[in-house]
Design a protein around this motif. Structure first.
Motif, PDB file in Angstrom:
ATOM      1  N   PRO A   1       0.822  -1.216   0.000  1.00 36.72           N
ATOM      2  CA  PRO A   1       0.000   0.000   0.000  1.00 36.72           C
ATOM      3  C   PRO A   1       0.850   1.258   0.000  1.00 36.72           C
ATOM      4  O   PRO A   1       2.079   1.209   0.108  1.00 36.72           O
ATOM      5  CB  PRO A   1      -0.763  -0.129   1.324  1.00 36.72           C
TER       6      PRO A   1
ATOM      7  N   GLY B   1     -10.993  -2.152  13.655  1.00 33.97           N
ATOM      8  CA  GLY B   1      -9.746  -2.789  13.248  1.00 33.97           C
ATOM      9  C   GLY B   1      -8.632  -2.479  14.218  1.00 33.97           C
ATOM     10  O   GLY B   1      -8.832  -1.820  15.249  1.00 33.97           O
TER      11      GLY B   1
ATOM     12  N   ARG C   1      -8.130 -10.749  10.568  1.00 36.18           N
ATOM     13  CA  ARG C   1      -8.788 -11.050   9.295  1.00 36.18           C
ATOM     14  C   ARG C   1      -9.902 -12.075   9.498  1.00 36.18           C
ATOM     15  O   ARG C   1     -10.985 -11.960   8.913  1.00 36.18           O
ATOM     16  CB  ARG C   1      -7.773 -11.589   8.300  1.00 36.18           C
TER      17      ARG C   1
ATOM     18  N   LYS D   1     -10.480  -4.678  10.184  1.00 38.48           N
ATOM     19  CA  LYS D   1      -9.495  -3.987   9.373  1.00 38.48           C
ATOM     20  C   LYS D   1      -8.112  -4.165   9.993  1.00 38.48           C
ATOM     21  O   LYS D   1      -7.974  -4.320  11.211  1.00 38.48           O
ATOM     22  CB  LYS D   1      -9.824  -2.498   9.260  1.00 38.48           C
TER      23      LYS D   1
ATOM     24  N   ASP E   1      -4.712  -3.334   5.155  1.00 37.13           N
ATOM     25  CA  ASP E   1      -5.562  -2.319   4.534  1.00 37.13           C
ATOM     26  C   ASP E   1      -4.840  -0.986   4.446  1.00 37.13           C
ATOM     27  O   ASP E   1      -4.967  -0.268   3.454  1.00 37.13           O
ATOM     28  CB  ASP E   1      -6.851  -2.152   5.348  1.00 37.13           C
ATOM     29  N   TRP E   2      -4.097  -0.646   5.524  1.00 38.65           N
ATOM     30  CA  TRP E   2      -3.392   0.622   5.574  1.00 38.65           C
ATOM     31  C   TRP E   2      -2.023   0.428   6.218  1.00 38.65           C
ATOM     32  O   TRP E   2      -1.826  -0.469   7.037  1.00 38.65           O
ATOM     33  CB  TRP E   2      -4.180   1.660   6.379  1.00 38.65           C
TER      34      TRP E   2
END
Length: 315
Positions: free
Chosen positions: A96, A220, A242, A247, A271-272
């Motif tokens: 990412p 998350g 997960r 998240k 995700d981030w």
């Protein structure tokens, strides 16, 4: 604290970044390392056994344990001549963008820092000191890139927090990190249920056992190697999150490229990512991950992918 594990002609590097709130220091880490006897293991490939041994020597000491864990992963990856993202089955093309942190400051200083962060695809804005709207408005006056915010437990009232989340949602925010004190789980759960944005746990989640505690309270988790004890535990936490449809974010402390690049090996799974710790220092002694057009670029190197670039003392 930087560490090195040697086996034959191979050397693995690790790092323990210890901000004061973790309760660790060079002294506590050194005392912990004096209790270890890694020479009893004649095969570094026995990673589960070695890490279990390190974990059970003494409670806590997560950052010190993290440094050993990273060094062991680096060593074994070099022995196998593969980077860990490949050993875990991840694709480096799926890394990412990393956020870049803008600290709390005056509106004019925030504008200046935001301009200097041009080129990043997402900014992490620190909030929680009573000037939140002014800071966001200052950021928005100079850029329209997406932002995330880290409140560091700064909001105390859930209704005011929800109002602020709606304001952030209207101003291009992606998620909110640790908006309220970790000891107000009922209020956080209410906020998460009513929030238009994901609510991420940071201070509320340290290690694997905390995943169960924050499930149903937060959207998350922000996982940091130094908090949980290293790559092995971080990977386990990600799998658990997960499985619970939460998240996942990979974060870091202010650290050299050693710890940050180690964490980046897990980044294709998240995700981030907030992996800018090495960009915030001037005395980095390693080369590792790069950030190109805001996106994490993993090095084509075995282990955790770092190269020592200056002489340093390693315990």
């Amino acid at each position: 604290m930087l560490t090195k594990i040697r086996f034959g002609d191979y050397e693995g590097y690790g790092e323990a970044s210890m901000p004061p709130y973790l309760g660790e220091s060079h002294e506590t880490a050194a005392a912990f390392y004096r209790k270890l006897n890694l020479a009893q293991f004649n095969d570094p490939m026995r990673m589960e056994e070695i890490i279990d041994y390190v974990d059970n020597i003494a409670p806590g000491n997560h950052a010190a344990k993290c440094s050993i864990d990273i060094a062991l992963h680096d060593l074994v990856g070099k022995m196998l001549n593969e980077p860990w993202y490949r050993l875990w089955g991840f694709s480096k093309e799926k890394t990412p963008s990393t956020s870049f942190t803008i600290g709390i400051d005056s509106p004019e200083k925030v504008k200046e820092k935001t301009r200097e962060a041009a080129g990043f695809n997402i900014l992490k804005i620190k909030l929680g000191r009573g000037t939140d709207k002014e800071i966001i408005e200052a950021v928005r006056s100079v850029t329209d890139v997406p932002v995330c915010v880290d409140v560091n437990q700064g909001w105390k009232d859930k209704n005011e927090a929800l109002d602020m989340v709606h304001f952030l949602n209207e101003n291009g925010c992606v998620f909110v990190e640790q908006p309220m004190p970790k000891d107000q789980p009922d209020d956080v759960a209410w906020l998460t249920e009513n929030s238009p944005l994901p609510i991420m746990a940071d201070e509320a989640v340290q290690d694997f056992a905390d995943i169960k505690k924050v499930y149903g309270v937060y959207s998350g988790v922000n996982i940091k190697l130094e908090k949980c004890g290293g790559l092995r535990h971080a990977h386990m936490m990600m799998d658990a999150a997960r499985a619970l449809d939460m998240k996942v974010m990979i974060g870091c402390m202010t650290a050299t490229s050693c710890a940050v690049t180690a964490g980046a090996q897990l980044s294709p799974f998240v995700d981030w990512a907030d992996l800018d710790g090495n960009l915030l220092i001037k005395n980095d002694v390693f080369e590792g991950l790069k950030v190109e057009k805001g996106k994490i670029v993993l090095p084509d190197a075995p282990g955790i992918g770092v190269k020592k670039i200056s002489d340093i003392g390693l315990v």
